[in-house]
Motif scaffolding. Structure first.
Motif, PDB file in Angstrom:
ATOM      1  N   ARG A 185       0.832  -1.202   0.000  1.00  0.00           N
ATOM      2  CA  ARG A 185       0.000   0.000   0.000  1.00  0.00           C
ATOM      3  C   ARG A 185       0.870   1.257   0.000  1.00  0.00           C
ATOM      4  N   PRO A 186       0.649   2.178  -0.943  1.00  0.00           N
ATOM      5  CA  PRO A 186       1.420   3.425  -0.950  1.00  0.00           C
ATOM      6  C   PRO A 186       1.242   4.187   0.361  1.00  0.00           C
ATOM      7  N   GLY A 187       2.341   4.715   0.871  1.00  0.00           N
ATOM      8  CA  GLY A 187       2.291   5.512   2.089  1.00  0.00           C
ATOM      9  C   GLY A 187       2.353   4.711   3.371  1.00  0.00           C
ATOM     10  N   HIS A 188       2.278   3.374   3.268  1.00  0.00           N
ATOM     11  CA  HIS A 188       2.321   2.519   4.450  1.00  0.00           C
ATOM     12  C   HIS A 188       3.710   1.903   4.627  1.00  0.00           C
ATOM     13  N   ALA A 189       3.849   1.128   5.697  1.00  0.00           N
ATOM     14  CA  ALA A 189       5.131   0.486   5.994  1.00  0.00           C
ATOM     15  C   ALA A 189       5.238  -0.902   5.377  1.00  0.00           C
ATOM     16  N   ASP A 190       4.294  -1.291   4.507  1.00  0.00           N
ATOM     17  CA  ASP A 190       4.284  -2.643   3.949  1.00  0.00           C
ATOM     18  C   ASP A 190       5.615  -3.009   3.294  1.00  0.00           C
ATOM     19  N   TYR A 191       6.081  -2.144   2.418  1.00  0.00           N
ATOM     20  CA  TYR A 191       7.300  -2.443   1.654  1.00  0.00           C
ATOM     21  C   TYR A 191       8.523  -2.528   2.567  1.00  0.00           C
ATOM     22  N   THR A 192       8.679  -1.554   3.451  1.00  0.00           N
ATOM     23  CA  THR A 192       9.868  -1.538   4.302  1.00  0.00           C
ATOM     24  C   THR A 192       9.866  -2.693   5.302  1.00  0.00           C
ATOM     25  N   TYR A 193       8.686  -3.029   5.854  1.00  0.00           N
ATOM     26  CA  TYR A 193       8.615  -4.177   6.773  1.00  0.00           C
ATOM     27  C   TYR A 193       8.998  -5.461   6.048  1.00  0.00           C
ATOM     28  N   GLN A 194       8.474  -5.659   4.835  1.00  0.00           N
ATOM     29  CA  GLN A 194       8.750  -6.882   4.091  1.00  0.00           C
ATOM     30  C   GLN A 194      10.238  -6.996   3.754  1.00  0.00           C
TER      31      GLN A 194
ATOM     32  N   LYS B 259      12.756  -5.523   5.337  1.00  0.00           N
ATOM     33  CA  LYS B 259      13.591  -5.625   6.538  1.00  0.00           C
ATOM     34  C   LYS B 259      13.465  -6.987   7.220  1.00  0.00           C
ATOM     35  N   TYR B 260      12.222  -7.447   7.422  1.00  0.00           N
ATOM     36  CA  TYR B 260      11.999  -8.644   8.238  1.00  0.00           C
ATOM     37  C   TYR B 260      11.688  -9.902   7.431  1.00  0.00           C
ATOM     38  N   GLY B 261      11.327  -9.734   6.152  1.00  0.00           N
ATOM     39  CA  GLY B 261      10.975 -10.899   5.347  1.00  0.00           C
ATOM     40  C   GLY B 261       9.592 -11.440   5.640  1.00  0.00           C
ATOM     41  N   ILE B 262       8.869 -10.773   6.520  1.00  0.00           N
ATOM     42  CA  ILE B 262       7.515 -11.170   6.891  1.00  0.00           C
ATOM     43  C   ILE B 262       6.795  -9.943   7.425  1.00  0.00           C
ATOM     44  N   ARG B 263       5.499  -9.866   7.199  1.00  0.00           N
ATOM     45  CA  ARG B 263       4.716  -8.754   7.734  1.00  0.00           C
ATOM     46  C   ARG B 263       3.281  -9.204   7.972  1.00  0.00           C
TER      47      ARG B 263
ATOM     48  N   ASP C 261       5.612  -9.905  -5.501  1.00  0.00           N
ATOM     49  CA  ASP C 261       6.410 -10.670  -6.454  1.00  0.00           C
ATOM     50  C   ASP C 261       7.160  -9.770  -7.435  1.00  0.00           C
ATOM     51  N   GLY C 262       6.990  -8.443  -7.301  1.00  0.00           N
ATOM     52  CA  GLY C 262       7.713  -7.502  -8.129  1.00  0.00           C
ATOM     53  C   GLY C 262       6.974  -7.003  -9.346  1.00  0.00           C
TER      54      GLY C 262
END
Length: 356
Positions: A103-112, A114-118, A312-313
């Motif tokens: 989701r744009p503006g959320h932490a979804d991308y950075t959490y995934q 950094k941690y490999g799971i969200r 998946d990119g």
């Protein structure tokens, strides 16, 4: 995941996720023999609670706090205070269609990354749901501060629309759904936010917190400056993107004599002729009002279709469903108050340990 605690002597640790069974906190460093009950905490939680007007998320959470430890016969014992709030109105199915989308503006991308799971259900740990525990801890901090130190907040700008500071009335803050001190501005904001909400968009705002009655001497002059800790506390609130102390960014356009808070003696005491410094000098409180403002971005979850990518990119588009605040800054007011109270309580205890 580190970084779940805040403070030194008055220390708050939170836990839990937006769609988990509960959220909670451990508040350590509370002095013994302070009167404290669940109702003392509930009052502040009720001010933050969602679903109280059409201008906030319609998620229905009672936010009923339970005190699990640290209280005996109605007073604090000096041991860690455990707090728990059961989550009651999760609709995780709202997020099933977007679990593989960032989701744009959320932490979804950075959490995934950094941690490999969200936890895709409402953002999990990154959700503003966690701030309920900050408000609960802030209510305890107010007990440490005592009646002589007050911490009050207000929404002073919604989107591009600010208040008339000459019309500031603290009594109005509790009378409208925006925590706005200007009754005329609150009426204009209602129409403005209705338009934003119906368009499926969102808007931001500015929260101002004023602490009155803090003594001279809180804060340390180097790394643990009072204003630095206040800035960190504000920036740690989800969606906050900017912080000002006193005159803040306006100071850049002022001259030294204009910005300096000149002093005079009055009945044997030093008084200041202005408060551009926001109640601190050299990182130490001056005894004046401590003034902090936080700029809160527009809520990231919107109905408008936006470009994004999948986990998946591949490229995709997304419109976020569910129940979201059209202006998250509204419920940010009690959260900002709580964080200021926590910082002041921490520094008050440190002051007493070192100087008294």
């Amino acid at each position: 995941m580190a970084g779940n605690s805040f403070g030194e002597l008055f220390r708050v640790t939170t836990f839990g996720e937006s769609h988990g069974p509960a959220i909670g906190a451990i508040v350590d460093g509370v002095p013994p023999q302070l009167l404290l009950s669940e109702m003392d905490i509930q009052h502040d939680l009720d001010r933050r609670r969602p679903g109280q007007s059409r201008f906030t998320t319609q998620r229905r959470e009672r936010d009923r706090v339970q005190i699990l430890s640290g209280i005996f016969e109605g007073v604090t014992t000096g041991t860690p205070i455990g707090l728990l709030i059961v989550n009651e109105d999760m609709r995780s199915k709202d997020y099933a269609d977007i679990k593989d989308l960032f989701r744009p503006g959320h932490a979804d991308y950075t959490y995934q990354k950094k941690y490999g799971i969200r936890d895709y259900r409402g953002g999990g740990r990154s959700s503003a749901r966690e701030t309920a525990m900050r408000v609960a801890a802030g209510a305890i901090a107010r007990k440490v501060l005592g009646a002589k130190i007050s911490v009050r907040g207000a929404l002073v700008q919604m989107g591009p629309h600010g208040i008339d500071r000459d019309a500031w009335n603290w009594a109005e803050v509790e009378r409208n759904p925006f925590w706005c001190p200007d009754v005329a501005a609150a009426e204009r904001w209602a129409d403005f936010l209705d338009g934003v909400r119906k368009a499926g968009r969102s808007t931001g705002g500015i929260v101002e917190v004023i602490a009155t009655g803090a003594p001279v001497g809180l804060g340390e002059p180097v790394f643990d400056r009072l204003d630095a800790d206040l800035a960190k506390a504000m920036m740690g609130i989800p969606a906050v993107k900017g912080v000002e102390i006193g005159a803040g960014f306006r100071a850049a356009a002022m001259t030294g004599p204009d910005h300096n808070d000149a002093m005079r003696m009055n009945e044997g005491r030093v008084t200041f002729l202005s408060n551009n410094a926001g109640g601190t000098l050299g990182g130490i409180s001056t005894g004046q009002d401590i003034v902090v403002r936080a700029a809160i971005k527009p809520t990231s979850s919107v109905l408008e279709l936006q470009p994004t990518v999948r986990s998946d990119g591949s490229d995709a588009e997304i419109a976020t469903k569910g129940r979201h605040d059209p202006c998250v800054a509204i419920r940010g007011v009690p959260v900002a108050e709580a964080m200021v109270a926590i910082v002041l309580a921490d520094h008050l205890l440190r002051f007493r340990a070192q100087c008294r």
